[in-house]
Design an enzyme around this catalytic site. Structure first.
Site, PDB file in Angstrom:
ATOM      1  N   HIS A 313    -101.077 -19.461  41.579  1.00 28.92           N
ATOM      2  CA  HIS A 313    -102.466 -19.878  41.818  1.00 28.92           C
ATOM      3  C   HIS A 313    -102.538 -20.573  43.172  1.00 28.92           C
ATOM      4  O   HIS A 313    -101.618 -21.283  43.565  1.00 28.92           O
ATOM      5  CB  HIS A 313    -102.941 -20.852  40.726  1.00 28.92           C
ATOM      6  CG  HIS A 313    -104.420 -20.961  40.632  1.00 28.92           C
ATOM      7  ND1 HIS A 313    -105.145 -21.790  41.456  1.00 28.92           N
ATOM      8  CD2 HIS A 313    -105.318 -20.324  39.840  1.00 28.92           C
ATOM      9  CE1 HIS A 313    -106.426 -21.671  41.149  1.00 28.92           C
ATOM     10  NE2 HIS A 313    -106.566 -20.788  40.188  1.00 28.92           N
ATOM     11  N   ASP A 371    -105.106 -16.196  33.303  1.00 24.66           N
ATOM     12  CA  ASP A 371    -105.142 -14.758  32.990  1.00 24.66           C
ATOM     13  C   ASP A 371    -103.930 -14.281  32.216  1.00 24.66           C
ATOM     14  O   ASP A 371    -103.897 -13.134  31.772  1.00 24.66           O
ATOM     15  CB  ASP A 371    -105.268 -13.970  34.307  1.00 24.66           C
ATOM     16  CG  ASP A 371    -106.599 -14.261  34.967  1.00 24.66           C
ATOM     17  OD1 ASP A 371    -106.593 -14.745  36.109  1.00 24.66           O
ATOM     18  OD2 ASP A 371    -107.639 -14.048  34.317  1.00 24.66           O
TER      19      ASP A 371
HETATM   20  C1  SDX Z   1    -107.829 -16.462  39.218  1.00 22.63           C
HETATM   21  O1  SDX Z   1    -109.090 -19.485  42.869  1.00 22.63           O
HETATM   22  C2  SDX Z   1    -109.332 -19.622  41.582  1.00 22.63           C
HETATM   23  O2  SDX Z   1    -109.647 -20.669  41.098  1.00 22.63           O
HETATM   24  C3  SDX Z   1    -109.172 -18.358  40.780  1.00 22.63           C
HETATM   25  C4  SDX Z   1    -109.265 -18.503  39.264  1.00 22.63           C
HETATM   26  C5  SDX Z   1    -110.666 -18.882  38.816  1.00 22.63           C
HETATM   27  O3  SDX Z   1    -110.797 -19.415  37.719  1.00 22.63           O
HETATM   28  O4  SDX Z   1    -111.637 -18.548  39.544  1.00 22.63           O
HETATM   29  O5  SDX Z   1    -108.345 -19.463  38.810  1.00 22.63           O
HETATM   30  C6  SDX Z   1    -108.958 -17.162  38.580  1.00 22.63           C
HETATM   31  O6  SDX Z   1    -108.056 -15.672  40.101  1.00 22.63           O
HETATM   32  C7  SDX Z   1    -106.422 -16.812  38.796  1.00 22.63           C
HETATM   33  C8  SDX Z   1    -105.331 -16.054  39.655  1.00 22.63           C
HETATM   34  C9  SDX Z   1    -105.183 -14.660  39.043  1.00 22.63           C
HETATM   35  N1  SDX Z   1    -104.360 -13.808  39.915  1.00 22.63           N
HETATM   36  C10 SDX Z   1    -103.135 -13.422  39.515  1.00 22.63           C
HETATM   37  O7  SDX Z   1    -102.587 -13.813  38.479  1.00 22.63           O
HETATM   38  C11 SDX Z   1    -102.484 -12.415  40.456  1.00 22.63           C
HETATM   39  C12 SDX Z   1    -101.027 -12.795  40.710  1.00 22.63           C
HETATM   40  N2  SDX Z   1    -101.019 -14.022  41.514  1.00 22.63           N
HETATM   41  C13 SDX Z   1    -101.072 -13.908  42.905  1.00 22.63           C
HETATM   42  O8  SDX Z   1    -101.287 -12.772  43.557  1.00 22.63           O
HETATM   43  C14 SDX Z   1    -101.196 -15.209  43.676  1.00 22.63           C
HETATM   44  O9  SDX Z   1    -100.450 -16.156  43.032  1.00 22.63           O
HETATM   45  C15 SDX Z   1    -102.607 -15.711  43.886  1.00 22.63           C
HETATM   46  C16 SDX Z   1    -103.487 -14.667  44.491  1.00 22.63           C
HETATM   47  C17 SDX Z   1    -103.197 -16.147  42.593  1.00 22.63           C
HETATM   48  C18 SDX Z   1    -102.539 -16.913  44.839  1.00 22.63           C
HETATM   49  O10 SDX Z   1    -102.198 -16.414  46.104  1.00 22.63           O
HETATM   50  P1  SDX Z   1    -101.906 -17.419  47.326  1.00 22.63           P
HETATM   51  O11 SDX Z   1    -102.322 -18.802  47.008  1.00 22.63           O
HETATM   52  O12 SDX Z   1    -102.445 -16.799  48.561  1.00 22.63           O
HETATM   53  O13 SDX Z   1    -100.332 -17.479  47.349  1.00 22.63           O
HETATM   54  P2  SDX Z   1     -99.460 -16.500  48.185  1.00 22.63           P
HETATM   55  O14 SDX Z   1     -99.910 -15.094  47.956  1.00 22.63           O
HETATM   56  O15 SDX Z   1     -99.404 -17.011  49.589  1.00 22.63           O
HETATM   57  O16 SDX Z   1     -98.057 -16.694  47.466  1.00 22.63           O
HETATM   58  C19 SDX Z   1     -97.251 -17.816  47.785  1.00 22.63           C
HETATM   59  C20 SDX Z   1     -95.822 -17.317  47.580  1.00 22.63           C
HETATM   60  C21 SDX Z   1     -95.548 -15.974  48.281  1.00 22.63           C
HETATM   61  O17 SDX Z   1     -94.188 -15.955  48.605  1.00 22.63           O
HETATM   62  P3  SDX Z   1     -93.792 -16.395  50.137  1.00 22.63           P
HETATM   63  O18 SDX Z   1     -94.558 -15.485  51.079  1.00 22.63           O
HETATM   64  O19 SDX Z   1     -94.168 -17.855  50.280  1.00 22.63           O
HETATM   65  O20 SDX Z   1     -92.282 -16.154  50.197  1.00 22.63           O
HETATM   66  O21 SDX Z   1     -95.607 -17.066  46.170  1.00 22.63           O
HETATM   67  C22 SDX Z   1     -95.363 -15.679  45.964  1.00 22.63           C
HETATM   68  C23 SDX Z   1     -95.813 -14.950  47.212  1.00 22.63           C
HETATM   69  O22 SDX Z   1     -95.071 -13.763  47.403  1.00 22.63           O
HETATM   70  N3  SDX Z   1     -96.161 -15.306  44.795  1.00 22.63           N
HETATM   71  C24 SDX Z   1     -95.741 -14.551  43.788  1.00 22.63           C
HETATM   72  C25 SDX Z   1     -96.812 -14.510  42.882  1.00 22.63           C
HETATM   73  N4  SDX Z   1     -97.833 -15.228  43.360  1.00 22.63           N
HETATM   74  C26 SDX Z   1     -97.428 -15.715  44.539  1.00 22.63           C
HETATM   75  N5  SDX Z   1     -94.586 -13.887  43.581  1.00 22.63           N
HETATM   76  C27 SDX Z   1     -94.497 -13.191  42.418  1.00 22.63           C
HETATM   77  N6  SDX Z   1     -95.475 -13.119  41.474  1.00 22.63           N
HETATM   78  C28 SDX Z   1     -96.647 -13.762  41.686  1.00 22.63           C
HETATM   79  N7  SDX Z   1     -97.628 -13.695  40.764  1.00 22.63           N
END
Ligand code: SDX
Length: 437
Positions: A313, A371
């Site tokens: 998140h 989720d």
């Molecule tokens: C919702 O914003 C809100 O409030 C949203 C929400 C709401 O109520 O409105 O809470 C609802 O959207 C919840 C999130 C649902 N999405 C997912 O579950 C999809 C999987 N998660 C991600 O794609 C990710 O965690 C996000 C999109 C939720 C957050 O993305 P960020 O904050 O931009 O984080 P990032 O992509 O920069 O990741 C940080 C690091 C990265 O590694 P590095 O580049 O630092 O080495 O963490 C890794 C990412 O590769 N990473 C994951 C991961 N999520 C982040 N690695 C593996 N699996 C994951 N799920």
């Protein structure tokens, strides 16, 4: 940049750039991070601030929801989400989000009747559905039908009229379940079921989805209460992507129905509200506990493009407080339905256990989010996976509407118009076709 207190009233941040120094006011909220007001940055330094993804940017001030990502805390008008989920109901939370205070008995009764009596759709809107293929994704249907509401309810589109804003807000909250249920019914080839005024919000939604004209439908109170709690968990969440979309659309003066349709479109993305559908599809693909290590490995391999859906998140760097309630609700629903040994639940729980012990996820503070467990729960209730984000949209409508109203009524609000860092071609002259290589 340094933060110097020039006087008690307004601490200032000082920035030196391009040989210039600019003092910018530092503002504090009730709780949470201070903000540096950079509104004069471009005028005084000729520079924009640069923050793709808005990781360090506050685009508004708000009184509605506060998230402490490190503490794993979520407050709606100051009330913790776990208390609201356990002690309140969805319509009362809608009132709280819209009005800022919990209602007394008379206020609640008036609000509840105001919603109940707006659940029907203009009968001609039913014709929109027949224009879609039966196998259309219901989120595509929601985008189309909700956007079309402004063609039928034009008498509540003057955003400058407080009364019309209130009417539009109530129409949207009241009609979203009806529109969503009709999208589901259309997809399964069953007749639409009209809303009933003798049922509460969530029970009414269940009967519109699962009743058929051939016989009586009895709402299971355990399932109805669980769904009501799921709606509470999804009601609002500060300036998430879809809420920011609604605010930006609303800042141009677009009518509220068009703004909510924009929010629905944004919510559909798998990185946002579409994650509940993606998470269940992922659990189905994993299938059995013994295949979890293979997927954990893929999630840690950047080149795989795979992420654990339902994990991570932008704000929560601790356990999403909603996920805890969602997990509890998931167990309650499966127990009530006698499907506690649901294989996907075993996969989900084992996946969570392994991930929470894995250094990659621990170091990146990746926890289950709302989720992760919602899909298992909604499927157990009887919703197809394509409807999961639709239910998210039904719940989030009140958050979008509350934030939209707050933005319209904010004296600071102006049309949102971000700038950019231009990295394209410098100015150059047109080359006639005959002179090109
Ligand atoms: C919702 O914003 C809100 O409030 C949203 C929400 C709401 O109520 O409105 O809470 C609802 O959207 C919840 C999130 C649902 N999405 C997912 O579950 C999809 C999987 N998660 C991600 O794609 C990710 O965690 C996000 C999109 C939720 C957050 O993305 P960020 O904050 O931009 O984080 P990032 O992509 O920069 O990741 C940080 C690091 C990265 O590694 P590095 O580049 O630092 O080495 O963490 C890794 C990412 O590769 N990473 C994951 C991961 N999520 C982040 N690695 C593996 N699996 C994951 N799920």
């Amino acid at each position: 940049m340094s933060s110097a207190k020039t006087d008690i009233a307004t601490p200032m941040a000082n920035l030196k750039v391009n040989g210039k120094t600019v003092d910018m006011p530092v503002r504090s909220g009730t709780v949470g991070p201070d903000v540096i007001d950079v509104g004069r940055l471009y005028k005084e330094t000729g520079c924009f601030n640069y923050d793709p993804g808005f990781t360090s940017t506050a685009n508004c001030s708000s009184r509605i929801t506060y998230i402490d990502g490190d503490a794993g805390m979520l407050l709606h008008r100051g009330y913790p989400i776990d208390q609201l989920a356990e002690q309140s109901n969805f319509l009362e939370v809608c009132y709280l989000l819209l009005h800022g205070e919990l209602p007394n008995a008379a206020e609640y009764e008036e609000f509840m009747l105001g919603i109940t009596r707006h659940t029907m759709l203009h009968e001609q809107m039913t014709r929109f559905y027949t224009g879609f293929r039966r196998d259309a994704h219901p989120m595509a249907v929601m985008c189309g039908v909700v956007g079309a509401l402004s063609a039928f309810y034009h008498d509540s589109t003057d955003i400058n009229d407080p009364e019309q804003r209130t009417i539009a807000a109530r129409r949207l909250i009241a009609k979203m379940p009806t529109i969503a249920a009709m999208a589901y019914k259309y997809s399964v080839g069953q007749p639409f079921i009209y809303p009933r005024n003798d049922l509460d919000f969530s029970a009414n939604f269940l009967q519109m989805c699962f009743a058929v004209p051939c016989g009586p439908y009895t709402v299971d109170p355990v399932i109805s209460r669980a769904l009501d709690r799921i709606f509470i968990l999804h009601a609002d969440h500060e300036q998430n992507a879809s809420t920011s979309t609604v605010r930006l659309a609303g800042s141009s003066g677009a009518n509220p129905f068009a703004c909510i349709a924009a929010g629905i479109a944004c919510l559909w993305g798998p990185a946002h509200g579409g994650a509940n559908e993606a998470a269940l599809n992922m659990l189905n693909e994993i299938g059995t506990v013994d295949r979890i290590p293979e997927y954990i490995k893929k999630a840690k391999d950047k080149t795989s493009g795979f992420r654990l859906m339902g994990f991570g998140h932008r704000v929560y760097k601790n356990y999403d407080p909603r996920a805890k309630v969602m997990q509890k609700t998931c167990h309650e629903v499966l127990d009530a339905l006698g499907t506690r040994d649901e294989p996907l639940l075993q996969v989900a729980m084992e996946l969570e256990r392994i991930a929470l012990e894995d250094d990659y996820f621990v170091e990146k503070k990746l926890y289950p989010n709302i989720d992760f467990y919602s899909g298992i729960t909604l499927r157990a209730i009887g919703f197809p996976v394509e409807m999961f984000t639709v239910l998210f949209a039904v719940a989030r409508t009140v958050g979008w509407v509350a934030q939209w109203k707050e933005m319209i009524e904010d004296p600071e609000q102006r049309i949102g118009r971000p700038r950019q860092l231009y990295i394209g071609a410098p100015v150059r002259n047109y080359v006639p076709f005959s002179n090109r290589g």
